[in-house]
Design an enzyme around this catalytic site. Sequence first.
Site, short mmCIF file in Angstrom:
data_model
loop_
_atom_site.label_atom_id
_atom_site.label_comp_id
_atom_site.label_asym_id
_atom_site.label_seq_id
_atom_site.Cartn_x
_atom_site.Cartn_y
_atom_site.Cartn_z
N HIS A 462 19.01 -14.12 -39.24
CA HIS A 462 17.74 -14.78 -38.96
C HIS A 462 17.24 -15.57 -40.16
O HIS A 462 17.66 -15.37 -41.31
CB HIS A 462 16.70 -13.76 -38.50
CG HIS A 462 16.28 -12.77 -39.54
ND1 HIS A 462 15.23 -12.99 -40.41
CD2 HIS A 462 16.75 -11.53 -39.85
CE1 HIS A 462 15.09 -11.94 -41.21
NE2 HIS A 462 16.00 -11.04 -40.89
N CYS A 481 18.88 -6.30 -41.61
CA CYS A 481 19.32 -7.55 -41.01
C CYS A 481 19.74 -8.54 -42.09
O CYS A 481 19.48 -8.36 -43.27
CB CYS A 481 18.22 -8.13 -40.14
SG CYS A 481 17.97 -7.23 -38.60
#
Length: 584
Positions: A462, A481
């Site tokens: 992301h 992440c």
Amino acid sequence: MGQLTRLFVISRVFFMVFLISGTAVGETSPIVPVSPASVSVLGAAPDDEIGQAIQAQLEPLQSAFPPLLTSRKHQRVDVARVVLDFYSHRNFRAAWMNGRDVSQLLKGLDDTQADGLVPADYRAGELAQAQLALQATAPTPAQWAAFDIAATRTYVTALLQLRRGKVDPARLDFHWNFEPEGIDPREDMNTFFTALDDHDVARAFAQAPPQEAVYRRLRESLAQLRKVRDAGGWPKVAEGQSLKPGMDNAAVKQLRARLEAAGYLDPHKSKRTDYDDSVIAAVKKYQFEQYLGADGVAGAGTLAALNVPVEARIDQVRVNMERARWLLYKLQGTFVIVDIAGYKVALYRDGQPIWRSRVQVGKPFRSTPVFQSEITYVTFNPTWTVPPTILVKDMLPKIQQNPGYLAANRIRALDRQGNTLDPSTVDWSNARGITLRQDAGPDNSLGQVVIRFPNDYAIYLHDTPHRELFSKSMRATSSGCIRVENPLQLVELLFNDPVRWNAAGIQRQLANGKTQNIKLPVKVPVLLAYWTVDLNSDGRVTFKPDVYGYDSPVLRLLNQPSKLPALELQRAEPSLVVTGQDTL
């Protein structure tokens, strides 16, 4: 023959060999028959008697296996089953009666050290002694048979470890899911045994390891490091004080010698004692390549890295060669690979890198997991639902200290039905059933875009508003992440649609402000991998910090003996005595 049969019944467990292969290899099943070539017999015993002895010694294994093995995740190649199938398909005819074949086998075992393996694992010395003993005496068929079986078992074990790895990564990570799709272990077995029947065992050893250029360069780097070790290692640099530009002393001379030995400094300047511009440039290059922060000052961290013994760096290369045997077969076609320890991501097309970017990965206590998946869709203008761990450990203390924290960060509190709650009405000391969700926007923790792929860890690639962290050398800064520095470039390449999803089209999608999921036209494999070495364009190997401490467990298992059965000819007994354990 009764005594021999009893011996092998007792030793049955020693033949139940499960190869700890580097990758999952699918269902273990009988190899496809090959057409054995004729062999020249060195011993006096006729082939049929040796074949009968081989069959008798393998008889306990025939009842040990079901007709078909059920497929299971992380199935490992069973060497005992391979050996049994091999002899069954050749009517138990001996395979190692040609002395040249045995000589090539022994050389191939010795050469496994070039691949970071340990030749002593394969008991090559015992095989060599047994061969000499057989040739010097009048061996019985049972002795020939036991030697033949041991040679085959060793041959298969060594080649499969070269091919797939010695360590089973599933032992280190229960969630390991790099399945070897498209790789049939039977094809490998047939290749190995065809080489044996062609009396070209050397060919099997040459073809077994990964053939990719990166693996060859790792092998070359390993050989070079061993030369450094044999020459006495790298020069040591005195620690205790930082070495800085402008200094002129014996420690700087040591620093020059160490940088010259590693190829960072002109050898004609290594005998000087001053910290001049050439040393500054060399130190910065070393620091950049070692992920240390390139300030040109040889501080405590830089000196500690410089003084890591060459033996430790040899082991680091060995560990990464093992990882290469696990994973290189996956690096084909179009795929995205995240180098977790290197804080970078790359997109490959037709096996060639076409895009790279820096990333931030999970902190050591919230490490980014190693796994593979397929990128299926992209979320534009994402909202962020706070994961439970972050909510409890990070968010709640902040909310309790600052009642306005949620509003300042545009985070809404939701009940179990998804209804928005007034934060002032929530008992934040007991926030069960509460979900926190941050609205889309430029300050959203996921940025403008999320690249998603199915997994059990809620992990994805992301964008991020924390762009200042990309300038750091060590970027283990996220909660698991992968934050990507240039995610929109990657999105454009993943869609691979220059008409609709070019840069302008992506900006139009973002400009509408809507949270929307868009499927990729073609799924793209993504691999989250962990490597602690880099190969530079000039061929040099450089070393990364082992941020998650993953190298040590691999090295420990890599150094563990394979525990093949010991092999000893005893003149008083017409058989080979098998001792030890046969579980890899």
